[in-house]
Design a protein around this motif. Structure first.
Motif, short mmCIF file in Angstrom:
data_model
loop_
_atom_site.label_atom_id
_atom_site.label_comp_id
_atom_site.label_asym_id
_atom_site.label_seq_id
_atom_site.Cartn_x
_atom_site.Cartn_y
_atom_site.Cartn_z
N VAL A 7 -8.46 8.10 1.13
CA VAL A 7 -8.47 7.02 0.15
C VAL A 7 -7.39 7.31 -0.88
CG1 VAL A 7 -9.83 5.83 -1.63
CG2 VAL A 7 -10.94 6.62 0.48
N VAL A 8 -6.52 6.32 -1.11
CA VAL A 8 -5.42 6.45 -2.06
C VAL A 8 -5.61 5.37 -3.12
CG1 VAL A 8 -2.92 6.34 -2.37
CG2 VAL A 8 -3.86 7.26 -0.25
N ALA A 9 -5.65 5.77 -4.39
CA ALA A 9 -5.78 4.80 -5.48
C ALA A 9 -4.81 5.16 -6.59
CB ALA A 9 -7.21 4.81 -6.03
N PHE A 10 -4.18 4.13 -7.15
CA PHE A 10 -3.32 4.34 -8.32
C PHE A 10 -3.48 3.14 -9.24
CE2 PHE A 10 -0.64 2.69 -4.86
CZ PHE A 10 -0.09 1.53 -5.42
N GLY A 11 -3.29 3.39 -10.53
CA GLY A 11 -3.43 2.31 -11.50
C GLY A 11 -3.51 2.84 -12.91
N PRO B 63 -19.88 11.99 -2.72
CA PRO B 63 -19.78 13.24 -3.50
C PRO B 63 -19.10 14.38 -2.75
CG PRO B 63 -22.05 12.85 -2.81
CD PRO B 63 -21.27 11.63 -2.44
N GLY B 64 -19.08 14.31 -1.44
CA GLY B 64 -18.46 15.37 -0.65
C GLY B 64 -16.98 15.13 -0.38
N ALA B 65 -16.44 14.02 -0.89
CA ALA B 65 -15.02 13.73 -0.64
C ALA B 65 -14.15 14.81 -1.29
CB ALA B 65 -14.66 12.36 -1.19
N GLU B 66 -13.17 15.28 -0.55
CA GLU B 66 -12.28 16.34 -1.03
C GLU B 66 -11.09 15.73 -1.75
OE1 GLU B 66 -9.14 19.58 0.81
OE2 GLU B 66 -10.64 18.72 2.11
N THR B 67 -10.84 16.20 -2.96
CA THR B 67 -9.69 15.72 -3.72
C THR B 67 -8.43 16.40 -3.21
OG1 THR B 67 -11.06 15.30 -5.68
CG2 THR B 67 -8.67 15.51 -6.03
N ILE B 68 -7.46 15.59 -2.80
CA ILE B 68 -6.16 16.08 -2.37
C ILE B 68 -5.19 16.02 -3.53
CG2 ILE B 68 -4.22 15.69 -0.79
CD1 ILE B 68 -6.29 14.49 1.18
N VAL B 69 -5.21 14.91 -4.28
CA VAL B 69 -4.35 14.72 -5.44
C VAL B 69 -5.16 14.02 -6.52
CG1 VAL B 69 -2.28 13.56 -6.35
CG2 VAL B 69 -2.27 14.47 -4.01
N ASN B 70 -5.03 14.46 -7.76
CA ASN B 70 -5.59 13.79 -8.92
C ASN B 70 -4.68 14.14 -10.09
OD1 ASN B 70 -7.08 12.44 -10.80
ND2 ASN B 70 -8.92 13.71 -10.62
N GLU B 71 -3.69 13.28 -10.35
CA GLU B 71 -2.72 13.62 -11.38
C GLU B 71 -2.10 12.38 -12.00
OE1 GLU B 71 1.37 14.68 -9.16
OE2 GLU B 71 -0.28 15.99 -8.59
N GLY C 170 -2.06 12.82 3.02
CA GLY C 170 -2.18 12.71 1.57
C GLY C 170 -0.90 13.13 0.85
N THR C 171 -0.26 14.18 1.32
CA THR C 171 1.00 14.63 0.72
C THR C 171 2.09 13.58 0.90
OG1 THR C 171 0.43 16.94 1.07
CG2 THR C 171 2.77 16.44 0.78
N ALA C 172 2.16 12.97 2.08
CA ALA C 172 3.15 11.91 2.32
C ALA C 172 2.89 10.71 1.41
CB ALA C 172 3.12 11.50 3.79
N MET C 173 1.63 10.36 1.23
CA MET C 173 1.29 9.24 0.34
C MET C 173 1.61 9.58 -1.11
SD MET C 173 0.47 6.63 2.10
CE MET C 173 -0.10 5.61 0.73
N LYS C 174 1.33 10.80 -1.51
CA LYS C 174 1.66 11.23 -2.88
C LYS C 174 3.15 11.06 -3.13
CE LYS C 174 2.03 15.30 -5.81
NZ LYS C 174 1.81 16.73 -5.95
N LEU D 252 0.81 -1.22 0.00
CA LEU D 252 0.00 0.00 0.00
C LEU D 252 0.85 1.27 0.00
CD1 LEU D 252 -2.87 -1.06 2.44
CD2 LEU D 252 -2.65 -1.43 -0.04
N LEU D 253 2.17 1.10 -0.01
CA LEU D 253 3.15 2.19 -0.12
C LEU D 253 3.09 3.19 1.02
CD1 LEU D 253 3.04 2.84 -3.97
CD2 LEU D 253 4.41 1.18 -2.70
N VAL D 254 2.68 2.74 2.21
CA VAL D 254 2.66 3.64 3.37
C VAL D 254 4.09 3.82 3.87
CG1 VAL D 254 1.80 4.00 5.71
CG2 VAL D 254 0.35 2.86 4.01
#
Length: 191
Positions: free
Chosen positions: A159-163, A180-188, A128-132, A86-88
């Motif tokens: 929630v962290v997803a990559f693929g 729908p109320g989830a805040e996007t921290i990273v989407n790139e 989220g920044t650390a996970m990014k 999970l790359l923690v």
């Protein structure tokens, strides 16, 4: 005279539409506020349940010690594979109190998703920044994921997803539909 009659008709029309609009608003029921999840696992279960059978692909959930076939599962925080799968980052392990996962059954780079419950005092933005950083600096084997999505569900969950995009696009759609109320921290993209 024609202008006066036109003005009266226009005013009557506006007042009639306003009155009808007011009645429609009174008849509409209020939608209850979305409740926050009870666990990290609940987030992934709700999102996975939103997929149609045709959209689902072979997945494994949970940890190596307690795998779940075909569905999300709890990931034991004591499992030594948590940082690997999970790359923690090691310095973030104390910042989570729960973890759950759903991973493509054939290749983690195709799709990996984890939900984490944060410890008290940990902010979603910091975690989220650390996970990014961990995902973007990972040494990939057997192909590269195309994109990274990190979202906060309330103040307690990340929630962290990559693929690959074929897996990430439907996940993003279903995550948005369920939370729908989830805040996007990273989407790139991952480059």
């Amino acid at each position: 005279m024609k202008k006066i009659i036109s003005a009266i008709l226009a005013l009557t029309l506006v007042l009639g539409l306003t009155a009808c609009g007011g009645n429609a608003a009174q008849e509409t029921e209020t939608v209850p506020a979305q409740q926050l999840p009870a666990s990290a696992l609940e987030i992934l279960e709700n999102v996975w349940a939103d997929y149609s059978d045709d959209e689902k692909f072979p997945v494994m959930g949970g940890s190596m010690a307690a795998p779940v076939d075909g569905a999300p599962g709890n990931f034991d925080l004591a499992d030594e594979n948590l940082p690997y799968l999970l790359l923690v980052p090691q310095d973030q392990m104390a910042n989570i109190t729960e973890a759950s996962s759903v991973i493509h059954a054939m290749n983690t780079n195709t799709f990996t998703c984890a939900a984490f419950k944060l410890a008290d005092g940990v902010t979603a933005a910091d975690f989220g920044t650390a996970m990014k950083d961990a995902v973007l600096n990972n040494q990939w084997m057997c192909g590269f994921p195309d994109s990274l999505l990190i979202r906060a569900v309330g103040d307690q969950y990340v929630v962290v997803a990559f693929g690959v995009n074929d897996a990430m696009t439907p996940f993003e759609t279903h995550m948005s539909a369920v939370y729908p109320g989830a805040e996007t921290i990273v989407n790139e993209p991952i480059v």
